[in-house]
Design a protein around this motif. Structure first.
Motif, PDB file in Angstrom:
ATOM      1  N   MET A 174       4.737   7.217   6.782  1.00  0.00           N
ATOM      2  CA  MET A 174       5.492   7.109   8.031  1.00  0.00           C
ATOM      3  C   MET A 174       4.601   6.533   9.134  1.00  0.00           C
ATOM      4  O   MET A 174       5.035   5.650   9.885  1.00  0.00           O
ATOM      5  CB  MET A 174       6.024   8.495   8.424  1.00  0.00           C
ATOM      6  CG  MET A 174       6.859   8.483   9.662  1.00  0.00           C
ATOM      7  SD  MET A 174       8.427   7.644   9.338  1.00  0.00           S
ATOM      8  CE  MET A 174       9.484   8.552  10.404  1.00  0.00           C
ATOM      9  N   ALA A 175       3.359   7.009   9.221  1.00  0.00           N
ATOM     10  CA  ALA A 175       2.436   6.497  10.238  1.00  0.00           C
ATOM     11  C   ALA A 175       2.174   5.003  10.031  1.00  0.00           C
ATOM     12  O   ALA A 175       2.204   4.216  10.988  1.00  0.00           O
ATOM     13  CB  ALA A 175       1.127   7.289  10.203  1.00  0.00           C
ATOM     14  N   THR A 176       1.943   4.604   8.792  1.00  0.00           N
ATOM     15  CA  THR A 176       1.696   3.190   8.472  1.00  0.00           C
ATOM     16  C   THR A 176       2.915   2.343   8.833  1.00  0.00           C
ATOM     17  O   THR A 176       2.792   1.302   9.487  1.00  0.00           O
ATOM     18  CB  THR A 176       1.383   3.020   6.967  1.00  0.00           C
ATOM     19  OG1 THR A 176       0.232   3.794   6.645  1.00  0.00           O
ATOM     20  CG2 THR A 176       1.153   1.560   6.611  1.00  0.00           C
ATOM     21  N   MET A 216       0.834  -1.195   0.000  1.00  0.00           N
ATOM     22  CA  MET A 216       0.000   0.000   0.000  1.00  0.00           C
ATOM     23  C   MET A 216       0.881   1.262   0.000  1.00  0.00           C
ATOM     24  O   MET A 216       0.644   2.191  -0.782  1.00  0.00           O
ATOM     25  CB  MET A 216      -0.919  -0.012   1.225  1.00  0.00           C
ATOM     26  CG  MET A 216      -1.839   1.179   1.328  1.00  0.00           C
ATOM     27  SD  MET A 216      -2.836   1.130   2.842  1.00  0.00           S
ATOM     28  CE  MET A 216      -1.567   1.467   4.076  1.00  0.00           C
ATOM     29  N   VAL A 217       1.885   1.282   0.848  1.00  0.00           N
ATOM     30  CA  VAL A 217       2.790   2.436   0.920  1.00  0.00           C
ATOM     31  C   VAL A 217       3.554   2.577  -0.399  1.00  0.00           C
ATOM     32  O   VAL A 217       3.718   3.686  -0.922  1.00  0.00           O
ATOM     33  CB  VAL A 217       3.738   2.319   2.129  1.00  0.00           C
ATOM     34  CG1 VAL A 217       4.856   3.350   2.067  1.00  0.00           C
ATOM     35  CG2 VAL A 217       2.952   2.464   3.432  1.00  0.00           C
ATOM     36  N   LYS A 218       3.985   1.470  -0.950  1.00  0.00           N
ATOM     37  CA  LYS A 218       4.710   1.507  -2.225  1.00  0.00           C
ATOM     38  C   LYS A 218       3.848   2.147  -3.313  1.00  0.00           C
ATOM     39  O   LYS A 218       4.314   3.024  -4.050  1.00  0.00           O
ATOM     40  CB  LYS A 218       5.102   0.084  -2.631  1.00  0.00           C
ATOM     41  CG  LYS A 218       5.710  -0.016  -4.013  1.00  0.00           C
ATOM     42  CD  LYS A 218       5.952  -1.467  -4.399  1.00  0.00           C
ATOM     43  CE  LYS A 218       6.261  -1.596  -5.873  1.00  0.00           C
ATOM     44  NZ  LYS A 218       6.480  -2.974  -6.284  1.00  0.00           N
ATOM     45  N   GLU A 219       2.595   1.735  -3.416  1.00  0.00           N
ATOM     46  CA  GLU A 219       1.709   2.290  -4.445  1.00  0.00           C
ATOM     47  C   GLU A 219       1.388   3.756  -4.174  1.00  0.00           C
ATOM     48  O   GLU A 219       1.225   4.538  -5.104  1.00  0.00           O
ATOM     49  CB  GLU A 219       0.447   1.447  -4.590  1.00  0.00           C
ATOM     50  CG  GLU A 219       0.717   0.094  -5.225  1.00  0.00           C
ATOM     51  CD  GLU A 219       1.546   0.166  -6.519  1.00  0.00           C
ATOM     52  OE1 GLU A 219       1.220   0.972  -7.413  1.00  0.00           O
ATOM     53  OE2 GLU A 219       2.539  -0.582  -6.631  1.00  0.00           O
ATOM     54  N   ARG A 220       1.328   4.130  -2.904  1.00  0.00           N
ATOM     55  CA  ARG A 220       1.094   5.539  -2.553  1.00  0.00           C
ATOM     56  C   ARG A 220       2.263   6.408  -3.013  1.00  0.00           C
ATOM     57  O   ARG A 220       2.075   7.547  -3.436  1.00  0.00           O
ATOM     58  CB  ARG A 220       0.918   5.663  -1.042  1.00  0.00           C
ATOM     59  CG  ARG A 220       0.674   7.083  -0.561  1.00  0.00           C
ATOM     60  CD  ARG A 220       0.629   7.174   0.959  1.00  0.00           C
ATOM     61  NE  ARG A 220      -0.423   6.345   1.511  1.00  0.00           N
ATOM     62  CZ  ARG A 220      -0.300   5.612   2.634  1.00  0.00           C
ATOM     63  NH1 ARG A 220       0.830   5.610   3.316  1.00  0.00           N
ATOM     64  NH2 ARG A 220      -1.303   4.888   3.064  1.00  0.00           N
ATOM     65  N   LEU A 221       3.482   5.879  -2.934  1.00  0.00           N
ATOM     66  CA  LEU A 221       4.677   6.664  -3.260  1.00  0.00           C
ATOM     67  C   LEU A 221       5.119   6.530  -4.718  1.00  0.00           C
ATOM     68  O   LEU A 221       5.904   7.341  -5.201  1.00  0.00           O
ATOM     69  CB  LEU A 221       5.822   6.276  -2.319  1.00  0.00           C
ATOM     70  CG  LEU A 221       5.582   6.571  -0.835  1.00  0.00           C
ATOM     71  CD1 LEU A 221       6.776   6.130  -0.001  1.00  0.00           C
ATOM     72  CD2 LEU A 221       5.262   8.036  -0.594  1.00  0.00           C
ATOM     73  N   GLN A 222       4.633   5.518  -5.418  1.00  0.00           N
ATOM     74  CA  GLN A 222       5.049   5.289  -6.817  1.00  0.00           C
ATOM     75  C   GLN A 222       4.874   6.517  -7.711  1.00  0.00           C
ATOM     76  O   GLN A 222       5.768   6.816  -8.502  1.00  0.00           O
ATOM     77  CB  GLN A 222       4.283   4.129  -7.404  1.00  0.00           C
ATOM     78  CG  GLN A 222       4.901   2.857  -7.762  1.00  0.00           C
ATOM     79  CD  GLN A 222       6.353   2.644  -7.986  1.00  0.00           C
ATOM     80  OE1 GLN A 222       7.097   3.493  -8.450  1.00  0.00           O
ATOM     81  NE2 GLN A 222       6.761   1.443  -7.685  1.00  0.00           N
ATOM     82  N   LEU A 259      11.839   3.075   8.062  1.00  0.00           N
ATOM     83  CA  LEU A 259      11.586   4.325   8.795  1.00  0.00           C
ATOM     84  C   LEU A 259      12.725   5.319   8.583  1.00  0.00           C
ATOM     85  O   LEU A 259      12.489   6.524   8.418  1.00  0.00           O
ATOM     86  CB  LEU A 259      11.393   4.042  10.289  1.00  0.00           C
ATOM     87  CG  LEU A 259      10.109   3.317  10.670  1.00  0.00           C
ATOM     88  CD1 LEU A 259      10.107   2.985  12.158  1.00  0.00           C
ATOM     89  CD2 LEU A 259       8.875   4.138  10.300  1.00  0.00           C
ATOM     90  N   GLU A 260      13.945   4.820   8.581  1.00  0.00           N
ATOM     91  CA  GLU A 260      15.109   5.681   8.360  1.00  0.00           C
ATOM     92  C   GLU A 260      15.012   6.380   7.001  1.00  0.00           C
ATOM     93  O   GLU A 260      15.260   7.583   6.885  1.00  0.00           O
ATOM     94  CB  GLU A 260      16.386   4.837   8.440  1.00  0.00           C
ATOM     95  CG  GLU A 260      17.659   5.597   8.159  1.00  0.00           C
ATOM     96  CD  GLU A 260      18.859   4.657   8.094  1.00  0.00           C
ATOM     97  OE1 GLU A 260      19.764   4.954   7.302  1.00  0.00           O
ATOM     98  OE2 GLU A 260      18.900   3.646   8.824  1.00  0.00           O
ATOM     99  N   GLU A 261      14.646   5.634   5.956  1.00  0.00           N
ATOM    100  CA  GLU A 261      14.531   6.214   4.616  1.00  0.00           C
ATOM    101  C   GLU A 261      13.414   7.259   4.562  1.00  0.00           C
ATOM    102  O   GLU A 261      13.568   8.300   3.917  1.00  0.00           O
ATOM    103  CB  GLU A 261      14.303   5.123   3.568  1.00  0.00           C
ATOM    104  CG  GLU A 261      15.470   4.189   3.384  1.00  0.00           C
ATOM    105  CD  GLU A 261      16.745   4.869   2.896  1.00  0.00           C
ATOM    106  OE1 GLU A 261      16.655   5.815   2.094  1.00  0.00           O
ATOM    107  OE2 GLU A 261      17.829   4.448   3.317  1.00  0.00           O
ATOM    108  N   LEU A 262      12.308   6.994   5.231  1.00  0.00           N
ATOM    109  CA  LEU A 262      11.216   7.969   5.270  1.00  0.00           C
ATOM    110  C   LEU A 262      11.657   9.240   5.997  1.00  0.00           C
ATOM    111  O   LEU A 262      11.352  10.349   5.550  1.00  0.00           O
ATOM    112  CB  LEU A 262       9.978   7.357   5.933  1.00  0.00           C
ATOM    113  CG  LEU A 262       9.217   6.358   5.074  1.00  0.00           C
ATOM    114  CD1 LEU A 262       8.281   5.511   5.928  1.00  0.00           C
ATOM    115  CD2 LEU A 262       8.430   7.071   3.977  1.00  0.00           C
ATOM    116  N   ALA A 322       2.778  15.066   2.363  1.00  0.00           N
ATOM    117  CA  ALA A 322       1.586  14.454   2.968  1.00  0.00           C
ATOM    118  C   ALA A 322       1.617  12.938   2.794  1.00  0.00           C
ATOM    119  O   ALA A 322       1.312  12.185   3.737  1.00  0.00           O
ATOM    120  CB  ALA A 322       0.322  15.047   2.347  1.00  0.00           C
ATOM    121  N   ALA A 323       2.004  12.466   1.607  1.00  0.00           N
ATOM    122  CA  ALA A 323       2.102  11.022   1.351  1.00  0.00           C
ATOM    123  C   ALA A 323       3.191  10.400   2.228  1.00  0.00           C
ATOM    124  O   ALA A 323       3.020   9.288   2.740  1.00  0.00           O
ATOM    125  CB  ALA A 323       2.385  10.758  -0.122  1.00  0.00           C
TER     126      ALA A 323
END
Length: 150
Positions: A131-133, A51-57, A108-111, A125-126
């Motif tokens: 980060m929360a997820t 989900m996070v990957k698709e949000r950031l793609q 988390l470090e990369e975020l 925002a993404a």
């Protein structure tokens, strides 16, 4: 004259590479563990990462002009290490849990690295949502690691 809004997307591809490696690592781990509850837990972690990957793609496309499908070397090394240790260890599940928690740390470090930069508002925002997820995933993995190490 300099533009006031010069923020451009930075670090999206690096985050996605770590997410991709984690997806592969969780998939491997899921196949190696015997406990169905642990396999379900790994599935939840996999779904969160996807989900996070698709949000950031879309931001990786903005950053590099294409979807990011690569993986992070640091996580790939950890996967190899885990396979070696698991082969000689009697507690494969604990080995995977311990190493997967390290993958959560790396994510988390990369975020955090990306959030230090001046990023476009939609990307920031993404990142904050991601980060929360990922913090939730990390906290669950840490709790699991602590519960199996006692």
């Amino acid at each position: 004259m300099a533009q006031l809004n010069t923020a451009r997307v930075n670090h999206a591809s690096d985050i996605i590479q770590v997410l991709n490696s984690g997806i592969e690592f969780y998939t491997d781990a899921k196949e190696q563990v015997r406990d169905p509850r642990l396999a379900q837990f790994f599935d939840r972690m996999l779904n969160a990462r996807r989900m996070v990957k698709e949000r950031l793609q879309p931001f990786a496309v903005i950053e590099d002009g294409q979807r990011e499908e690569g993986s992070a070397f640091s996580v790939e090394v950890r996967k190899v290490y885990t396979k070696v240790i698991s082969a000689i260890s009697s507690d494969t599940e604990h080995t995977y849990i311990s190493q997967l928690e390290e993958v959560e740390d790396k994510t988390l470090e990369e975020l955090r690295i990306a959030l230090k930069d001046n990023q476009p508002a939609q990307y920031e925002a993404a990142l904050l949502q991601s980060m929360a997820t990922m913090q939730e995933c990390h906290d669950e993995m840490r709790a699991l690691k602590l519960s199996v190490s006692h």
